[in-house]
Design a protein around this motif. Structure first.
Motif, short mmCIF file in Angstrom:
data_model
loop_
_atom_site.label_atom_id
_atom_site.label_comp_id
_atom_site.label_asym_id
_atom_site.label_seq_id
_atom_site.Cartn_x
_atom_site.Cartn_y
_atom_site.Cartn_z
N ARG A 1 0.88 -1.18 0.00
CA ARG A 1 0.00 0.00 0.00
C ARG A 1 0.92 1.23 0.00
O ARG A 1 1.57 1.52 0.99
CB ARG A 1 -0.91 -0.01 1.22
N LEU A 2 0.95 1.93 -1.12
CA LEU A 2 1.95 2.97 -1.33
C LEU A 2 1.47 4.35 -0.89
O LEU A 2 0.31 4.70 -1.07
CB LEU A 2 2.34 3.04 -2.81
N THR A 3 2.41 5.13 -0.34
CA THR A 3 2.18 6.56 -0.22
C THR A 3 2.46 7.19 -1.57
O THR A 3 3.06 6.55 -2.46
CB THR A 3 3.10 7.19 0.83
N GLU A 4 2.06 8.44 -1.76
CA GLU A 4 2.35 9.09 -3.03
C GLU A 4 3.85 9.27 -3.23
O GLU A 4 4.35 9.19 -4.36
CB GLU A 4 1.62 10.43 -3.15
N GLN A 5 4.60 9.47 -2.13
CA GLN A 5 6.05 9.61 -2.25
C GLN A 5 6.69 8.29 -2.70
O GLN A 5 7.59 8.28 -3.54
CB GLN A 5 6.66 10.06 -0.91
N THR A 6 6.21 7.18 -2.15
CA THR A 6 6.74 5.88 -2.55
C THR A 6 6.38 5.56 -3.99
O THR A 6 7.20 5.05 -4.76
CB THR A 6 6.21 4.78 -1.62
N ALA A 7 5.14 5.87 -4.37
CA ALA A 7 4.72 5.63 -5.75
C ALA A 7 5.60 6.41 -6.72
O ALA A 7 6.00 5.90 -7.78
CB ALA A 7 3.26 6.00 -5.93
N ALA A 8 5.91 7.65 -6.37
CA ALA A 8 6.77 8.46 -7.23
C ALA A 8 8.18 7.88 -7.30
O ALA A 8 8.80 7.86 -8.37
CB ALA A 8 6.82 9.90 -6.72
N ALA A 9 8.69 7.37 -6.17
CA ALA A 9 10.02 6.78 -6.17
C ALA A 9 10.06 5.51 -7.02
O ALA A 9 11.03 5.26 -7.75
CB ALA A 9 10.45 6.47 -4.73
N ILE A 10 9.01 4.70 -6.95
CA ILE A 10 8.93 3.49 -7.77
C ILE A 10 8.79 3.86 -9.24
O ILE A 10 9.44 3.28 -10.12
CB ILE A 10 7.77 2.59 -7.31
#
Length: 303
Positions: free
Chosen positions: A139-148
């Motif tokens: 379950r991603l945060t928006e920051q993690t999604a951007a990093a991925i």
């Protein structure tokens, strides 16, 4: 790699002895491509990825690549422990796939930086484009999604959680990643995604996986066309009289998101065998209700 239209997630047929039936898989995929699939995602969730060996995933991928013959993109699933996923992506690449659907690690609750590390380590084992599937333990945060999204081979994110507010944040955050923007693909990956297609389109996520396409492509294509054309009456009718009742039936037994789809394929041919444990096949009563729903859905789209 561009996606358009209805995305086809075929089931995985099994022979009477429980083994992978490549001939029936080829027929199943061939009929789906002929019906207008915009992409084939083989050996993924609907295809019982959780119950397949790495060898079976590779073989299923080769079948899909051969049958599609370059007409539409072919993606196959990888996931689970990093060493297993790296082996899977290598085999999928050798089988000629156009890309990968990367599922999350299972049973392990990881911090956000661990999820980025997971995607980074798996994608390092392949040159193929990768779509990451957010669901379960991921379950991603928006920051993690951007990093991925910023990782070199990641080209898309499929959402299986359904938090529309958070997905809006993710879409906006990924849109700020240099070099990704409009080229990054977002997918609605909820079970029976047509039920939430209107909501996802509102935040800029127009692509979705259609389990219904596997057994009733006429209904799935008609719904997708109605969405594109703004045919609100047909969209509402199909949601009320086909998709809504289908979801209620699906929710009666855990695992029916896969087992009911496989039963639907068997109803209309070809025979594809039952599901592997821990799933169970639908009861005769549920199969009869499914058959009636399919008949009614076909009546609606052919009216």
């Amino acid at each position: 790699m561009k996606f358009q239209g209805v995305l086809f997630f075929p089931v995985t047929p099994f022979a009477a002895d429980g083994s992978l039936d490549e001939d029936r898989l080829a027929r199943h995929i061939g009929s789906g491509v002929a019906a207008g699939a915009g992409g084939v995602f083989v050996a993924c969730g609907t295809g019982e990825f959780h119950a397949l060996t790495t060898d079976e995933i590779e073989r299923a991928t080769r079948v899909a690549v051969t049958v599609t013959a370059g007409r539409v993109p072919v993606l196959a699933a990888a996931g689970g422990p990093v060493p297993v996923a790296r082996d899977q992506v290598a085999r999928i690449g050798a089988a000629g796939a156009d890309g990968l659907l990367l599922l999350p690690p299972y049973l392990v609750n990881a911090p956000q930086q661990g999820l980025v590390r997971y995607v980074e380590e798996v994608t390092a084992a392949t040159a193929l484009p990768v779509v990451f599937y957010q669901r379960g333990t991921a379950r991603l945060t928006e920051q993690t999604a951007a990093a991925i999204a910023a990782l070199p081979r990641v080209v898309g994110l499929k959402d299986g959680i359904g938090d529309i507010e958070q997905m809006q944040r993710i879409v906006r955050a990924v849109g700020q990643v240099p070099g990704k923007g409009d080229d990054f693909a977002f997918f609605n990956g909820l079970p029976t995604a047509e039920m939430t297609a209107l909501a996802y389109r509102g935040i800029g996520v127009g692509l979705y996986s259609s389990a219904v396409f596997a057994f009733a492509p006429e209904i799935a294509v008609a719904f997708h066309r109605a969405l594109e054309d703004g045919d609100s009456p047909l969209v509402r009718t199909l949601l009320d009289e086909f998709y809504g009742p289908l979801v209620r039936l699906r929710d009666e037994v855990p695992g029916y998101a896969v087992a009911l789809v496989k039963a639907g394929v068997a109803l209309r041919g070809p025979a594809v065998g039952g599901v592997r444990a821990p799933l169970v096949d639908p009861t005769p009563e549920h199969v009869a209700r499914l058959a009636a729903l399919i008949d009614h859905g076909l009546e609606v789209v052919h009216a």
